[in-house]
Design a protein around this motif. Structure first.
Motif, PDB file in Angstrom:
ATOM      1  N   SER A   1       0.813  -1.214   0.000  1.00 51.59           N
ATOM      2  CA  SER A   1       0.000   0.000   0.000  1.00 51.59           C
ATOM      3  C   SER A   1       0.851   1.272   0.000  1.00 51.59           C
ATOM      4  O   SER A   1       0.367   2.334   0.349  1.00 51.59           O
ATOM      5  CB  SER A   1      -0.929   0.008   1.217  1.00 51.59           C
ATOM      6  OG  SER A   1      -0.152  -0.031   2.395  1.00 51.59           O
ATOM      7  N   TYR A   2       2.100   1.176  -0.385  1.00 50.56           N
ATOM      8  CA  TYR A   2       2.977   2.337  -0.445  1.00 50.56           C
ATOM      9  C   TYR A   2       3.772   2.307  -1.745  1.00 50.56           C
ATOM     10  O   TYR A   2       3.852   1.271  -2.408  1.00 50.56           O
ATOM     11  CB  TYR A   2       3.929   2.386   0.762  1.00 50.56           C
ATOM     12  CG  TYR A   2       4.536   1.045   1.106  1.00 50.56           C
ATOM     13  CD1 TYR A   2       5.640   0.557   0.422  1.00 50.56           C
ATOM     14  CD2 TYR A   2       3.999   0.248   2.113  1.00 50.56           C
ATOM     15  CE1 TYR A   2       6.191  -0.675   0.731  1.00 50.56           C
ATOM     16  CE2 TYR A   2       4.547  -0.981   2.437  1.00 50.56           C
ATOM     17  CZ  TYR A   2       5.648  -1.433   1.745  1.00 50.56           C
ATOM     18  OH  TYR A   2       6.192  -2.650   2.045  1.00 50.56           O
ATOM     19  N   ARG A   3       4.353   3.450  -2.093  1.00 52.31           N
ATOM     20  CA  ARG A   3       5.108   3.548  -3.339  1.00 52.31           C
ATOM     21  C   ARG A   3       6.542   3.956  -3.048  1.00 52.31           C
ATOM     22  O   ARG A   3       6.816   5.085  -2.658  1.00 52.31           O
ATOM     23  CB  ARG A   3       4.480   4.564  -4.275  1.00 52.31           C
ATOM     24  CG  ARG A   3       5.167   4.586  -5.619  1.00 52.31           C
ATOM     25  CD  ARG A   3       4.431   5.441  -6.603  1.00 52.31           C
ATOM     26  NE  ARG A   3       4.944   5.168  -7.928  1.00 52.31           N
ATOM     27  CZ  ARG A   3       4.978   6.051  -8.889  1.00 52.31           C
ATOM     28  NH1 ARG A   3       4.492   7.256  -8.699  1.00 52.31           N
ATOM     29  NH2 ARG A   3       5.470   5.722 -10.058  1.00 52.31           N
ATOM     30  N   VAL A   4       7.445   3.004  -3.222  1.00 50.39           N
ATOM     31  CA  VAL A   4       8.880   3.227  -3.099  1.00 50.39           C
ATOM     32  C   VAL A   4       9.546   2.515  -4.268  1.00 50.39           C
ATOM     33  O   VAL A   4       8.901   1.769  -5.005  1.00 50.39           O
ATOM     34  CB  VAL A   4       9.426   2.702  -1.750  1.00 50.39           C
ATOM     35  CG1 VAL A   4       8.871   3.517  -0.587  1.00 50.39           C
ATOM     36  CG2 VAL A   4       9.125   1.233  -1.559  1.00 50.39           C
ATOM     37  N   ARG A   5      10.824   2.730  -4.452  1.00 54.06           N
ATOM     38  CA  ARG A   5      11.531   2.104  -5.574  1.00 54.06           C
ATOM     39  C   ARG A   5      11.701   0.591  -5.372  1.00 54.06           C
ATOM     40  O   ARG A   5      11.609  -0.166  -6.310  1.00 54.06           O
ATOM     41  CB  ARG A   5      12.873   2.768  -5.788  1.00 54.06           C
ATOM     42  CG  ARG A   5      12.702   4.243  -6.125  1.00 54.06           C
ATOM     43  CD  ARG A   5      13.846   4.774  -6.904  1.00 54.06           C
ATOM     44  NE  ARG A   5      13.718   6.201  -7.139  1.00 54.06           N
ATOM     45  CZ  ARG A   5      12.923   6.766  -8.015  1.00 54.06           C
ATOM     46  NH1 ARG A   5      12.136   6.027  -8.732  1.00 54.06           N
ATOM     47  NH2 ARG A   5      12.891   8.071  -8.175  1.00 54.06           N
ATOM     48  N   PHE A   6      11.976   0.195  -4.143  1.00 52.36           N
ATOM     49  CA  PHE A   6      12.106  -1.232  -3.852  1.00 52.36           C
ATOM     50  C   PHE A   6      11.867  -1.485  -2.374  1.00 52.36           C
ATOM     51  O   PHE A   6      11.941  -0.572  -1.560  1.00 52.36           O
ATOM     52  CB  PHE A   6      13.478  -1.780  -4.278  1.00 52.36           C
ATOM     53  CG  PHE A   6      14.651  -1.157  -3.574  1.00 52.36           C
ATOM     54  CD1 PHE A   6      15.083  -1.644  -2.352  1.00 52.36           C
ATOM     55  CD2 PHE A   6      15.341  -0.103  -4.146  1.00 52.36           C
ATOM     56  CE1 PHE A   6      16.166  -1.081  -1.707  1.00 52.36           C
ATOM     57  CE2 PHE A   6      16.430   0.462  -3.506  1.00 52.36           C
ATOM     58  CZ  PHE A   6      16.841  -0.023  -2.284  1.00 52.36           C
ATOM     59  N   VAL A   7      11.561  -2.730  -2.066  1.00 56.98           N
ATOM     60  CA  VAL A   7      11.436  -3.185  -0.680  1.00 56.98           C
ATOM     61  C   VAL A   7      12.305  -4.424  -0.526  1.00 56.98           C
ATOM     62  O   VAL A   7      12.461  -5.192  -1.473  1.00 56.98           O
ATOM     63  CB  VAL A   7       9.971  -3.494  -0.279  1.00 56.98           C
ATOM     64  CG1 VAL A   7       9.145  -2.228  -0.224  1.00 56.98           C
ATOM     65  CG2 VAL A   7       9.334  -4.491  -1.211  1.00 56.98           C
TER      66      VAL A   7
END
Length: 83
Positions: A17-23
């Motif tokens: 539910s979030y927007r980042v480049r990678f996890v």
């Protein structure tokens, strides 16, 4: 709204539910720990010209492909710009 992240080793897709480049986490399918890339970055890897790819490109995990493309100046991924 959810974002999709792709396992660099097996291609499993995880939604978050979030927007980042990678996890970074361990894949429940292949058991490998790694950087799950935002799907938009995975799509951008197709922009790397085939002639500029190293021989083992298809064998490289997705996160290694991204690192190679950025380090070689083949793909522009900025921290402040769009994915």
């Amino acid at each position: 709204m959810t974002e999709s992240y792709v396992c660099p080793h097996c291609g499993r897709v995880e939604d978050r539910s979030y927007r980042v480049r990678f996890v970074i986490f361990t894949c429940p399918d292949c058991g490998e720990n790694g950087r799950f890339l935002n799907e938009s970055l995975v799509d951008r890897l197709d922009e790397v010209p085939e002639a500029e790819r190293p021989e083992r490109w298809s064998e490289m995990p997705l996160d290694e492909r991204l690192r190679y493309a950025v380090e070689e100046g083949l793909l522009d991924v900025t921290f402040s710009g769009p994915m």
